[in-house]
Design an enzyme around this catalytic site. Structure first.
Site: not given
Length: 311
Positions: A150, A174, A247, A250, A273, A282
């Site tokens: 990110r 995150k 992004h 990514r 994630h 994806y």
């Protein structure tokens, strides 16, 4: 005693401003949504807030769809009205909150935008590496694509987060969750050259002892906005590429891994994630790519395609 609906809206706005300490901008957005609801009630001939039940709430959602509002706008209004009626119940003005029974409208999932592998190659080729900033920009794009970071993770990267002996990066993602991302040989070489040769030249400008990996032209830690500005300048030199965001690199990282046979659990771990469902988007992109390859490569599929094109 019954009051006009605007009376309750005024009380709610005071509550948001003085008790919840919401900003004027937020209160204004609530006001806009509630005034729309008030207009609908007037059209329906409803003058008392106590008359609003589930059937009225349902008709209001239908009314919004007929006006052509997007799902996100409708969801915002539902949320605003849930809060409004929660306040009314709490104050004893009404008995029930009819909007608790109204489900938020599901938004269609957007497919992540990504670059084809030849576009990635063109992007790297477009960077002028004869300058200090060009060498830095090359390293930035190599890390975003090569490690799937990110942009916030990239700019927060410190020198001691690079574990050279282990060929990994220690990434604080995150929620400050740490994960380890491997460095492939190409990206490691790019990063090593930047840290040893390019970064010291940038650091000399400010003469500070910053531990940030990526620095701006003033020798300070690069910001997320700075990275986006860099990408905007790079794509001006790259033919056929537009609207590039960090992004997208990514997304390209994840999609290309799946296209080349990586399992989804590994990609989930690399991206950081928490939920597998976030990564599964994806797989759709990857399936479409595999379908295209099949239609182009398999003899029977090619025959069928040629026949259909002749119709």
């Amino acid at each position: 005693m019954e009051h006009p609906i605007k009376h309750y809206i005024t009380l709610f706005k005071r509550y948001l401003k003085h008790e919840r300490r919401f900003s004027d901008h937020t209160v204004l957005n609530y006001d806009i949504d509630l005034r729309d609801f008030e207009s609908f009630l007037i059209e329906e001939g409803i003058t008392a807030i106590q008359e609003v039940g589930f059937s009225v709430a349902r008709r209001f959602i239908t009314y919004l769809y007929k006006k052509g509002l997007s799902r996100s706008s409708i969801n915002r209004k539902i949320s605003a009205l849930r809060s409004f009626f929660r306040f009314l119940v709490g104050e004893g003005f009404v008995e029930d909150n009819p909007f608790l029974l109204i489900s938020l409208q599901r938004k269609p999932k957007k497919m992540p935008r990504f670059l084809q592998e030849e576009e990635i190659a063109a992007l790297f080729d477009a960077i002028d590496r004869s300058t200090v900033l060009g060498q830095r920009n090359y390293a930035i794009i190599d890390l975003l694509y090569g490690c799937g970071l990110r942009v916030s993770e990239l700019v927060n990267l410190d020198l001691d987060d690079i574990l050279w002996d282990l060929n990994v990066l220690s990434i604080h993602g995150k929620g400050n969750k740490e994960r380890y991302v491997p460095l492939n040989d190409t990206t490691k070489g790019t990063l090593l050259e930047y840290v040893l040769k390019t970064r010291p030249q940038l650091a000399m400008v400010s003469r500070s002892n910053t531990i940030a990996v990526f620095l701006n032209h003033r020798g300070k830690r690069l910001t997320t906005r700075g990275v986006r500005d860099i990408l905007n300048r790079v794509i001006q030199e790259a033919a056929g590429i537009s609207n590039l965001s960090p992004h997208m690199l990514r997304h390209s990282f994840a999609t290309h891994l799946l296209n080349h046979g990586a399992d989804i659990r590994s990609v989930q771990a690399l991206l950081g994630h928490e939920s597998l469902s976030t990564t599964q988007i994806y797989t759709h992109v990857s399936r479409e790519r595999l379908k295209d390859i099949y239609l182009q490569a398999h003899p029977h599929a090619k025959e069928e395609k040629d026949e259909n094109e002749g119709l």
